[in-house]
Motif scaffolding. Structure first.
Motif, PDB file in Angstrom:
ATOM      1  N   PRO A  64      50.860  31.317   5.115  1.00  0.00           N
ATOM      2  CA  PRO A  64      51.846  30.735   6.762  1.00  0.00           C
ATOM      3  C   PRO A  64      50.618  30.434   7.699  1.00  0.00           C
ATOM      4  O   PRO A  64      50.940  28.935   8.371  1.00  0.00           O
ATOM      5  CB  PRO A  64      52.014  32.221   6.638  1.00  0.00           C
ATOM      6  CG  PRO A  64      51.463  33.100   5.894  1.00  0.00           C
ATOM      7  CD  PRO A  64      50.816  32.248   4.861  1.00  0.00           C
ATOM      8  N   LEU A 100      51.637  26.619   9.487  1.00  0.00           N
ATOM      9  CA  LEU A 100      51.169  26.690  10.774  1.00  0.00           C
ATOM     10  C   LEU A 100      51.221  25.800  11.232  1.00  0.00           C
ATOM     11  O   LEU A 100      50.949  25.568  12.838  1.00  0.00           O
ATOM     12  CB  LEU A 100      51.360  27.942  11.476  1.00  0.00           C
ATOM     13  CG  LEU A 100      53.196  29.433  11.837  1.00  0.00           C
ATOM     14  CD1 LEU A 100      52.443  30.204  11.909  1.00  0.00           C
ATOM     15  CD2 LEU A 100      53.915  27.933  11.539  1.00  0.00           C
ATOM     16  N   GLY A 155      52.514  31.861  16.442  1.00  0.00           N
ATOM     17  CA  GLY A 155      52.251  32.290  15.409  1.00  0.00           C
ATOM     18  C   GLY A 155      51.292  32.130  14.289  1.00  0.00           C
ATOM     19  O   GLY A 155      51.157  32.598  13.325  1.00  0.00           O
ATOM     20  N   SER A 202      49.410  34.022  15.324  1.00  0.00           N
ATOM     21  CA  SER A 202      49.267  35.840  15.063  1.00  0.00           C
ATOM     22  C   SER A 202      48.380  36.299  13.401  1.00  0.00           C
ATOM     23  O   SER A 202      48.576  37.272  12.856  1.00  0.00           O
ATOM     24  CB  SER A 202      50.763  36.103  15.285  1.00  0.00           C
ATOM     25  OG  SER A 202      51.617  37.474  14.597  1.00  0.00           O
ATOM     26  N   ASN A 203      48.943  35.089  12.806  1.00  0.00           N
ATOM     27  CA  ASN A 203      48.469  34.983  11.303  1.00  0.00           C
ATOM     28  C   ASN A 203      47.455  35.019  10.297  1.00  0.00           C
ATOM     29  O   ASN A 203      46.705  35.394   9.697  1.00  0.00           O
ATOM     30  CB  ASN A 203      49.079  32.921  11.413  1.00  0.00           C
ATOM     31  CG  ASN A 203      50.629  32.724  10.150  1.00  0.00           C
ATOM     32  OD1 ASN A 203      51.332  32.031  10.623  1.00  0.00           O
ATOM     33  ND2 ASN A 203      51.405  34.323   9.494  1.00  0.00           N
ATOM     34  N   SER A 257      46.704  38.306  10.469  1.00  0.00           N
ATOM     35  CA  SER A 257      47.359  39.346   9.564  1.00  0.00           C
ATOM     36  C   SER A 257      46.678  38.919   8.208  1.00  0.00           C
ATOM     37  O   SER A 257      47.017  40.161   7.134  1.00  0.00           O
ATOM     38  CB  SER A 257      48.674  38.562   8.747  1.00  0.00           C
ATOM     39  OG  SER A 257      48.762  36.771   8.355  1.00  0.00           O
ATOM     40  N   ILE A 271      58.542  34.507  16.016  1.00  0.00           N
ATOM     41  CA  ILE A 271      57.811  33.533  15.142  1.00  0.00           C
ATOM     42  C   ILE A 271      56.295  35.155  14.971  1.00  0.00           C
ATOM     43  O   ILE A 271      55.664  35.202  14.310  1.00  0.00           O
ATOM     44  CB  ILE A 271      57.712  32.849  15.257  1.00  0.00           C
ATOM     45  CG1 ILE A 271      56.537  31.685  13.510  1.00  0.00           C
ATOM     46  CG2 ILE A 271      56.394  31.843  16.252  1.00  0.00           C
ATOM     47  CD1 ILE A 271      56.898  31.672  12.436  1.00  0.00           C
ATOM     48  N   THR A 272      55.833  35.340  16.667  1.00  0.00           N
ATOM     49  CA  THR A 272      54.734  36.649  16.153  1.00  0.00           C
ATOM     50  C   THR A 272      54.568  37.089  15.365  1.00  0.00           C
ATOM     51  O   THR A 272      53.961  37.592  14.761  1.00  0.00           O
ATOM     52  CB  THR A 272      54.463  36.256  18.125  1.00  0.00           C
ATOM     53  OG1 THR A 272      54.536  35.332  18.432  1.00  0.00           O
ATOM     54  CG2 THR A 272      53.077  36.852  18.423  1.00  0.00           C
ATOM     55  N   SER A 309      54.646  36.447  11.518  1.00  0.00           N
ATOM     56  CA  SER A 309      53.638  35.803  11.144  1.00  0.00           C
ATOM     57  C   SER A 309      52.786  37.617  10.734  1.00  0.00           C
ATOM     58  O   SER A 309      51.621  36.813  10.308  1.00  0.00           O
ATOM     59  CB  SER A 309      53.055  35.380  11.842  1.00  0.00           C
ATOM     60  OG  SER A 309      53.954  33.779  12.356  1.00  0.00           O
ATOM     61  N   TRP A 341      56.018  37.673   6.948  1.00  0.00           N
ATOM     62  CA  TRP A 341      56.019  35.773   5.818  1.00  0.00           C
ATOM     63  C   TRP A 341      54.236  36.082   5.348  1.00  0.00           C
ATOM     64  O   TRP A 341      54.829  35.729   4.102  1.00  0.00           O
ATOM     65  CB  TRP A 341      55.562  35.451   7.255  1.00  0.00           C
ATOM     66  CG  TRP A 341      55.605  33.846   7.112  1.00  0.00           C
ATOM     67  CD1 TRP A 341      56.184  33.429   6.391  1.00  0.00           C
ATOM     68  CD2 TRP A 341      55.715  32.560   7.418  1.00  0.00           C
ATOM     69  NE1 TRP A 341      56.353  31.908   6.179  1.00  0.00           N
ATOM     70  CE2 TRP A 341      55.638  31.344   7.184  1.00  0.00           C
ATOM     71  CE3 TRP A 341      55.192  32.270   9.501  1.00  0.00           C
ATOM     72  CZ2 TRP A 341      55.479  30.343   7.359  1.00  0.00           C
ATOM     73  CZ3 TRP A 341      54.943  31.457   9.646  1.00  0.00           C
ATOM     74  CH2 TRP A 341      55.683  30.367   9.147  1.00  0.00           C
TER      75      TRP A 341
END
Length: 526
Positions: free
Chosen positions: A191, A195, A346, A349-350, A353, A403-404, A407, A411
């Motif tokens: 992801p 993105l 996003g 945020s990814n 993650s 999406i935030t 992510s 996702w």
């Protein structure tokens, strides 16, 4: 057959087991930074493979958002109430073409990469992508508008097939070389770089928005993204797991030596791979049919569900946010800016993650973020019952929040879950099935969404949020009931837990039978 057995014996004679160390550090006890340092080469090869993910993300936003460009709407659309729009029938066909191609590419890619290897499969998909871009680039040339639309459909279909092959191969390769401690963080690259590719694509679209036939520049900008994975395929080593399956053990050892660091014994790793594959081969053959046999059906179903998750939380709609926001009432340039802002949020945020997935389990991250997304979509649906500026901005903010949140959890975890569930000897075909289902889901939503929110059909606009509130809530329930926790588990442990038929909530507490802990420690010392 005799030569193959002789080769195995020769390799076995040269296996050097690691000598005991005074202090043993278990991989699962390593911090993310320590694990990245321990497996530096693996990380760098995975970084190289992100070029394929960039291609996927870039293509996803280009083909999804080019419909928001006024010049494209004039060349491929029609007038409706004094405004240029794209007919729902053709918009649905275009939305269908790419995932339909990806469905075929993923299934054929699963078979193809088991025949010729991961590197050749990656390079072949990259070449097909370059050819598809050429078809899209010249799609405006025919005089008849239906011919233009049909040529664009063909280009997207070929591009979808290339993307399906490239992405299935990339996920297979990564899942085969990654140690368990890095599966979650590195699979979060999917992801992240999807993105990033979308961000680059959105910026290209914004720059070309006012140009005469600016969409052709957008198509041409895809060529570098198509070529880079082909170059990467030349330099990365072949997957040792693939080579072991083919009985090419000397090549597998050389390949593993290129992947491992000095603190990891490559001979031990190859021996472990060989042991796992031979054990699995005794139980089943590597065929698509075998994936759906009783003992593998549960695993295949989980992989299929994992690959559906992005579409269930609304990724298909989010990728078309620019056109969707125009339908809701936002201006074209502002809608593209919001698309870019949503992608940036996003992406950030990814990136977070990568750390989050190294610390927390797949199950809680999946069902918790899906639950939050369900509430957000519900709020958007309620706001859509009214019209006006407030509804437009509320819808835009909701989509950015979704999406935030997703992510951070569902996702990236969907890729980790899909990669670690499959058995070694069925991995390529399992990933092919997974991407086939992902593409099928994308195709279904791609066809349905224009009929749901487009003004000449369902005209739901922001009330589309009700639909995704329901899918997120249903996916959260299924995740709670059916998704097992496999964070930090070895392939042998995962096999054992599925063989025992443990419930989804029992996986996290499994401690193994006598001897399994020693086997796990021996592998991690290697």
């Amino acid at each position: 057959m005799g030569d193959s057995l002789k080769e195995k014996d020769n390799i076995a004679e040269h296996i050097e087991f690691a000598s005991p160390c005074p202090t043993v550090v278990i991989d699962n006890d390593l911090s993310l930074w320590q694990a990245l340092r321990k497996y530096r080469k693996v990380v760098w090869y995975c970084v190289g493979l992100t070029s394929a993910i960039l291609l996927y993300g870039f293509d996803y936003v280009i083909v999804g958002s080019v419909s928001a460009m006024p010049s494209f709407q004039q060349d491929f659309g029609t007038k409706y109430s004094g405004k240029w729009i794209l007919p729902s029938s053709w918009l649905a066909l275009w939305n269908l073409s790419s995932p339909l191609g990806a469905m075929l590419g993923a299934v054929l890619g699963g078979w193809f990469q088991d025949r010729v290897g991961r590197r050749v499969s990656l390079a072949t998909g990259s070449l097909l992508s370059a050819l598809a871009v050429a078809v899209c680039y010249v799609s405006y040339l025919p005089d008849a508008i239906d011919s233009r639309r049909g040529l664009f459909f063909a280009g997207k279909l070929i591009q979808g097939g290339a993307i399906g092959m490239v992405m299935a191969t990339t996920q297979t390769y990564k899942s085969e070389i990654l140690p368990s401690v890095l599966r979650g963080p590195i699979m979060a690259f999917f992801p992240v770089f999807t993105l990033l590719g979308q961000l680059i694509g959105a910026i290209v679209i914004y720059v070309c928005l006012g140009r005469f036939r600016g969409y052709t520049v957008c198509f041409a900008s895809q060529w570098p993204f198509s070529v880079v994975p082909m170059i990467v395929a030349v330099f990365i080593p072949e997957s040792p797991t693939y080579l072991v399956r083919k009985g090419r053990l000397e090549e597998a050892l050389k390949s593993q030596q290129r992947i491992t660091e000095d603190n990891v014994n490559p001979q031990m790793v190859v021996q472990n791979i060989q042991s796992d594959i031979e054990r699995e081969k005794r139980e089943a053959r590597s065929t698509y049919k075998e994936c759906f046999q009783a003992k593998n059906l549960r695993r295949t179903t989980i992989i299929m569900f994992a690959n559906m998750l992005p579409n269930l939380f609304g990724l298909t709609l989010l990728a078309k946010a620019s056109y969707f926001m125009q339908v809701v009432g936002m201006g074209s340039s502002t809608s593209v800016l919001f698309l870019i802002l949503g992608i940036v949020l996003g992406l950030l945020s990814n990136i977070v993650s990568v750390w989050v997935t190294s610390r927390y389990g797949r199950r809680p991250l999946i069902y918790s973020t899906l639950s939050v997304a369900a509430v957000l979509w519900l709020g958007m649906g309620i706001a859509g019952c009214w019209s006006g500026v407030v509804t437009i901005w509320y819808t835009a903010i909701t989509m950015m929040l979704v999406i935030t949140i997703c992510s951070l959890g569902v996702w990236p975890c969907s890729y980790a879950l899909g990669s670690e569930t499959s058995s070694l000897h069925l991995r390529a075909k399992s990933q092919g099935i997974g991407w086939f289902i992902s593409s099928t889901s994308t195709a279904v939503w791609g066809v349905a969404l224009p009929y749901i929110f487009n003004p000449d059909q369902g005209d739901l606009k922001a009330k589309t949020g009700f639909i995704f509130a329901a899918t997120c809530a249903a996916a959260a329930v299924v995740s709670w009931c059916c998704v097992p926790e496999m964070k930090g588990r070895s392939a042998r442990e995962i096999d054992r837990m599925f063989e025992l038929g443990l419930g989804a909530r029992e996986f996290g507490g499994y401690v193994g039978e006598e001897g399994e802990g020693d086997e796990r420690r021996r592998r991690q010392e290697a």
